[in-house]
Scaffold this motif. Sequence first.
Motif, mmCIF file in Angstrom:
data_model
loop_
_atom_site.group_PDB
_atom_site.id
_atom_site.type_symbol
_atom_site.label_atom_id
_atom_site.label_comp_id
_atom_site.label_asym_id
_atom_site.label_seq_id
_atom_site.Cartn_x
_atom_site.Cartn_y
_atom_site.Cartn_z
ATOM 1 N N ARG A 181 74.579 55.508 29.872
ATOM 2 C CA ARG A 181 73.322 56.232 29.668
ATOM 3 C C ARG A 181 72.931 56.258 28.199
ATOM 4 N NH1 ARG A 181 74.931 59.344 34.173
ATOM 5 N NH2 ARG A 181 76.405 60.474 32.868
ATOM 6 N N ASN A 182 73.900 56.612 27.339
ATOM 7 C CA ASN A 182 73.591 56.669 25.910
ATOM 8 C C ASN A 182 73.332 55.270 25.345
ATOM 9 O OD1 ASN A 182 73.990 59.450 25.967
ATOM 10 N ND2 ASN A 182 76.165 59.268 25.472
ATOM 11 N N CYS A 234 68.224 55.015 33.490
ATOM 12 C CA CYS A 234 69.101 56.189 33.413
ATOM 13 C C CYS A 234 69.205 56.887 34.765
ATOM 14 C CB CYS A 234 68.594 57.147 32.343
ATOM 15 S SG CYS A 234 68.814 56.567 30.650
ATOM 16 N N THR A 237 71.475 54.895 36.872
ATOM 17 C CA THR A 237 72.853 55.150 36.468
ATOM 18 C C THR A 237 73.365 56.455 37.069
ATOM 19 O OG1 THR A 237 72.432 53.985 34.396
ATOM 20 C CG2 THR A 237 74.390 55.362 34.481
ATOM 21 N N ASP A 238 72.515 57.481 37.098
ATOM 22 C CA ASP A 238 72.901 58.749 37.726
ATOM 23 C C ASP A 238 73.213 58.562 39.204
ATOM 24 O OD1 ASP A 238 72.637 60.131 35.382
ATOM 25 O OD2 ASP A 238 70.616 60.865 35.797
#
Length: 258
Positions: A181-182, A234, A237-238
């Motif tokens: 995510r980052n 993102c 990804t979650d």
Amino acid sequence: MSKAAGWLRRLRPCLIPFCALSAWQGAAMLAGHPLFPSPAAVLLSFRDCWQPPGLHLLFSAGRLAAGLLPALLIGLPLGLLLGFFPRSDRYLSGLLYLLGTLPKAALLPLLLLAFGVGEGSKAALVFLILFFPLVLSVRDALREIPPVLFAPYRAAGLSGWRMLLDIALPACLPALFTVLRNGLAAGISILFLAEAYGTRYGMGFFIMDMWVRLEYDRMLLGIFLFGGFGFALCRLTDRLEKCLCPGKKQDRTDRQPD
């Protein structure tokens, strides 16, 4: 819960974006300046673009994937190696710390010299953004595993592959998704810088090209499309994390009563 209350609950996440867009529209109407286009003007500019933004977004997505996949394929095994074998960590961690703290944007001239102005330098820049945090996060996640969990496997004479699949990888996945995510956010930011040089396609080129042409509505359109692309990645990804890490605690906001 009534049907109306259910619809209101679903619409709650849209409330703040709607208020922000309304405030933006009102401020743009009051300003009346081409440097500050309204959201309606930004949306209308989509149909008049001489090059479709979706094509530029596709090129940017390909470059992001070209840097992300090698970072995963190389970084995950290396992080597992450092976590399982402390001796290798003692030899390599100093080098990883040194290279990981170098400003990646400052390496762009070196990458352009090494790989040229084509796709290689852009993918390499994304790779460097993701690789070092990924390796160190996987290593640190392995260090947090209590050694007692491995004892039954060793007593039963099971192979290291079983310990890797049953204990190590599940323990590393939450840290891996956090790095993703980052890293995706940082990768998109640095990709914008890389695409401003030596290319005719990509969201970075599109945004800078619209800026040079003084077409600020299309410039903002490109910025929001690029940001929306990162937001979608993102969220994806979650979703993957929820599927692959079912034992991880849910976000507190998901458990608050209405």
